[in-house]
Every structure is written in C-alpha cells, then in structure tokens.
Design an enzyme around this catalytic site. Structure first.
Site, PDB file in Angstrom:
ATOM      1  N   SER A 242       0.850  -1.193   0.000  1.00  0.00           N
ATOM      2  CA  SER A 242       0.000   0.000   0.000  1.00  0.00           C
ATOM      3  C   SER A 242       0.884   1.242   0.000  1.00  0.00           C
ATOM      4  CB  SER A 242      -0.891   0.010   1.244  1.00  0.00           C
ATOM      5  OG  SER A 242      -0.103   0.327   2.374  1.00  0.00           O
ATOM      6  N   LYS A 243       0.236   2.397   0.017  1.00  0.00           N
ATOM      7  CA  LYS A 243       0.969   3.664  -0.036  1.00  0.00           C
ATOM      8  C   LYS A 243       1.979   3.780   1.106  1.00  0.00           C
ATOM      9  CE  LYS A 243      -2.122   6.625  -2.632  1.00  0.00           C
ATOM     10  NZ  LYS A 243      -3.563   6.611  -2.356  1.00  0.00           N
ATOM     11  N   ARG A 244       1.677   3.136   2.215  1.00  0.00           N
ATOM     12  CA  ARG A 244       2.590   3.177   3.361  1.00  0.00           C
ATOM     13  C   ARG A 244       3.988   2.693   2.986  1.00  0.00           C
ATOM     14  NH1 ARG A 244       2.100  -0.562   6.591  1.00  0.00           N
ATOM     15  NH2 ARG A 244       0.451  -1.664   5.499  1.00  0.00           N
ATOM     16  N   HIS A 245       4.055   1.841   1.965  1.00  0.00           N
ATOM     17  CA  HIS A 245       5.352   1.267   1.609  1.00  0.00           C
ATOM     18  C   HIS A 245       6.187   2.177   0.722  1.00  0.00           C
ATOM     19  CE1 HIS A 245       3.064  -2.323   2.851  1.00  0.00           C
ATOM     20  NE2 HIS A 245       4.222  -2.676   3.345  1.00  0.00           N
ATOM     21  N   GLY A 246       5.802   3.428   0.630  1.00  0.00           N
ATOM     22  CA  GLY A 246       6.605   4.351  -0.174  1.00  0.00           C
ATOM     23  C   GLY A 246       6.246   4.221  -1.627  1.00  0.00           C
TER      24      GLY A 246
END
Ligand code: GLU
Length: 462
Positions: A242-246
């Site tokens: 997800s976006k959390r992973h950069g």
C-alpha cells in the site's frame, strides 16, 4: 495465435502489482509470437480520470511494455455492449428485471435477518411454465443475466489449479443498469470475446468474477479463454502492498532513481522463477517466460534486492545515457550542468558505488556548485601534519599533465616528501573537493575537475 491483454481501470497510477500483471501478459504474448492488447477499463465514469489514463500510458511507456493493439477504451465501445445485450435478451439468456432497488434492499434485509445469504429472488427470471407479472408502469428495468441454476462452473487456473463454484452460489448478475449502461463484468466479457483473448492473466482479486464471466461467455457461445490469476504482492513487511510502503506507483520508481530494466527484471522474479537465475534481460525473459513457474503463494517485495539489481544495471548502462537521466535531476535542484566537467565522466567514476540515479546526482552536484566542506570534516583531516604535503601538492599542480596517473604520482611524491602515508593527503583532498569523505579513486576524482577549480578549492585550506 496467443492473445493476451492488460486491462487496467484508470482510477489511479499504474501500481507495481499492475505493472507485474502487464509484464507477464506482455511476455507471454512475446514468448509465443502472439499479440498483446492494452484495454483501458474506464466504464466506471465516476472513478476514471484522464489523468489516471495518462499515468497508465506513462508507466507502460517508461517500462517499454509496448502493446500491439489498442489502447481500446470501454467508453468507446458502448454500442458493442448494447448490441450484445439486445442479442442476449432476444436469445433468452438475459431478461428484464423490474424489481425496484428499494424492494431488493428490503428483500436482502429480510434474508439477512433470517441468517440467509442475501440474493435476488428470481422474481422476473423467465422459467418454463412460469407466468411473469406484468411490468409495473413507469419502472425502468435492469437487465439480468440468466445464470445456469444448477451444476458447477469450473476452470483449471494456470496458477491456482482447478477452481469450482456451484452455480447455486451465483446470483443472476445485472449486466445493464436501469439507465442502460453496461456493468463491469459484462464489459470485460464482451471485450475478451471481441478482442479474441486466449489467455487472461490478471490479479487474483478477480477470481470471484471469473465464474460469472465464464457463464456469460458460454451463453454467448464463445470459447472460454484460459485464466491465470496472479497472487498479490506483499510489502517488505509482509503486509498488503500500500501507499505506506513508499513507492507504489511505477513512476515513483523513476523518481527514486531506478532504471526501467532493473524494475522489469525485479518484477519478472516477483512470483516467477527460472531456476536460480536472478539477472536477465527482457529478451531472455521473453524466451523463458511460462505460466508453469508462477508461484500460487503471495510474493513479497524486497527493496534491497531491487536496489541490488539497480546497482547492477547502473554499472552496465552507457554513461551518456545515465548522464541524460541524471542531468534533469540536477537541474530540478537548480544545479546548472556545464560541459566541463563532463557529467558522463563523473557518472562513469561514481556509479561503481551507487545504487540509484539520485545518488549519482548527489555525488555529481559537488562538481557544478560552490561547496562548503563541513567544518567537522576539515578539522578531522586538515591536520597540521597534512598541511605541508597539501601545500606541495598545490605547488605541483600547474606542472603536471592533467590526468589521473600524473595526479597520483604528484600525490605520492607530496606525501613521501613528508614521510606520510597516502590517506593523509587523499582524505583532505576528498573533503576539500567534494565536501565528503567517501569518493571513488582520488587520482581520478582530482583529474575530473578543471585544474583551476582544484586550485581554488584547495586554497581554502589557507
Ligand atoms: N480492470 C481490472 C483492474 O484494473 C482488470 C480486469 C481484468 O483484468 O479482467 O483490476
């Protein structure tokens, strides 16, 4: 003739999972001398945007995954969908359903209250010997697909193996809304049929759609393609990507300084393998790629491995090509790149230790702007012991040929005269010239700068 497609919905950027799906579909067509089709599934008008279409085209272009046909846009195929709906209504494989949405909601609430799975009650489904109610006045009907009521729908998934679903589990799918617009699963079916798709390679979030799509294809009397559902990609931490992973969008990998060939090589190994081979070109991949070696388990993203591959490809790329990729990065930081020193030469020297283009830009910056070496590094390396050797080196600068071997000879001569070891002079040279302790070979480093710049920067030592 093998025909594959990539069919993204333009509701966001091209993400890394989509890029892998595209790569596998593309490679499978290439492997078999087939055709790869790009189809933009933009029928959901509320969620599709032209910017997202462009982002997909940009991502595909950056990766070099060229399509042989398309891009086809679902919004431009409405007439085709409408005519298939009319055919199906005429053939009896679809029917009008006048159940009002409020009634359907009420029905579902009742079913839930009784602990049943909510489903359509078949009120308007034509059956032999059944008399349908008269259409209520003023109600615009939806069109439902007349799903087979018994038996199973099964397919041998090329990744997941055999999958079977009882038809009793499947509702009569709405294929056209009351306003006449076709629904998602139906458009996919008509497209796959009209585009002659032989192999559907897609994410396994579509497994639930497949039995419905197969039933509609059968009702249309066309051959059902083979399906390969790819497992999802997890982030470095084992969580859903997800976006959390950069970096999630493919173009973010560009921003972060990755080369497309490194990303492609990385994606190729994400859930597919060819023995222990880790590094291979796309030509090689297209010769090897098959659906038998795709793992049905989720693949986990590994940024370290991607960095390792990127470092590998940086070392092999033409310096002039890398310079063309690094120059705009420097310009974006307000650094004016001049012909001397040559950016390609700087890159050729620095790329041994870089794992992305931004690191190359970081290193190259010192060659084009005034730098102020950190006081702490000056204090550490510009020692009273080193100063006389540095002074000798500066004095000798005008005499020598401006190339690494001569610079090296002058460094050795300057340290020897004062009974010092090489690093005693090499370190202050590095710090004064670049502001950093870590650089490639100091001889080559010095010779990259114009002689005058070297003299100016070293004079800072006073
Ligand atoms: N449009 C779908 C998506 O972006 C893919 C549909 C398909 O491959 O059948 O997830």
């Amino acid at each position: 003739m093998i025909r594959t497609r990539f069919a993204p919905s333009p509701t966001g950027f091209l993400h890394i999972g989509g890029a892998r799906t595209a790569l596998f579909s593309w490679a499978y067509a290439r492997r078999h001398g087939g055709r790869f089709i790009l189809r933009i599934e933009d029928s959901d008008l509320a969620r599709s945007t032209p910017a997202a279409v462009q982002a997909i085209l940009d991502g595909m272009g950056w990766l070099g995954l060229t399509h042989d046909e398309g891009p086809f846009y679902q919004t431009q195929r409405m007439a085709a969908y409408r005519s298939v709906i009319a055919e199906m209504l005429a053939a009896g494989s679809a029917y009008h359903c006048y159940l009002a949405p409020e009634e359907l909601d009420r029905l579902r609430d009742e079913q839930r209250a009784q602990g049943l799975k909510p489903r359509y009650n078949g009120a308007w489904r034509p059956e032999a010997g059944k008399t349908l109610p008269a259409p209520p006045p003023g109600v615009r009907p939806v069109v439902r697909f007349r799903n087979p009521s018994d038996g199973v729908v099964a397919w041998d998934d090329l990744v997941k193996g055999r999958i079977e679903i009882a038809n009793a589990e499947l509702d009569d799918l709405i294929i056209a809304r009351a306003d006449g617009t076709p629904t998602y699963n139906f458009c996919v079916v008509v497209d796959d049929r009209d585009m002659g798709i032989t192999h559907v390679i897609r994410g396994d979030d579509h497994v639930n759609n497949t039995p419905r799509q197969i039933n509609i294809l059968r009702a249309l009397g066309v051959a059902v393609p083979l399906y390969a559902h790819l497992s999802m990609i997890l982030g470095d931490d084992g969580q859903k990507l997800s976006k959390r992973h950069g970096a999630v969008s493919v173009m973010q990998y560009d921003e972060h300084g990755y080369l497309p060939e490194a990303v492609l090589n990385y994606l190729a190994r994400l859930g597919w393998s060819h023995g222990d081979d880790e590094i291979f070109s796309m030509e090689q991949f297209c010769e090897w790629f098959d659906l038998d070696h795709i793992t049905p388990s989720a693949a986990q993203f590994n940024t370290e491995k991607l960095d390792w591959l990127n470092a590998h490809y940086l070392k092999r790329a033409e310096p002039a090509r890398l310079a063309a990729l690094v120059q705009p990065r420097l310009e974006a930081r307000g650094v004016a790149v001049t012909a001397v020193p040559s950016l390609a030469a700087i890159i050729a020297l620095y790329r041994e230790r870089a794992s992305n283009l931004n690191q190359l830009a970081d290193a190259a910056e010192a060659f084009y702007i005034e730098i102020t070496p950190p006081a702490e590094l000056l204090a550490r390396h510009l020692t009273t012991e080193a100063r006389p050797a540095l002074a000798d080196f500066v004095a000798g600068l005008t005499e020598i040929d401006w190339e690494p071997a001569a610079v090296g000879a002058l460094i050795r001569q300057s340290v020897a005269a004062h009974g010092l070891k090489m690093p005693r002079l090499a370190m202050p040279l590095r710090v004064l010239l670049t502001g950093r302790e870590q650089t490639p070979s100091v001889d080559a480093l010095v010779a990259l700068f114009p002689r005058e710049t070297v003299r100016k920067r070293l004079s800072l030592a006073g």
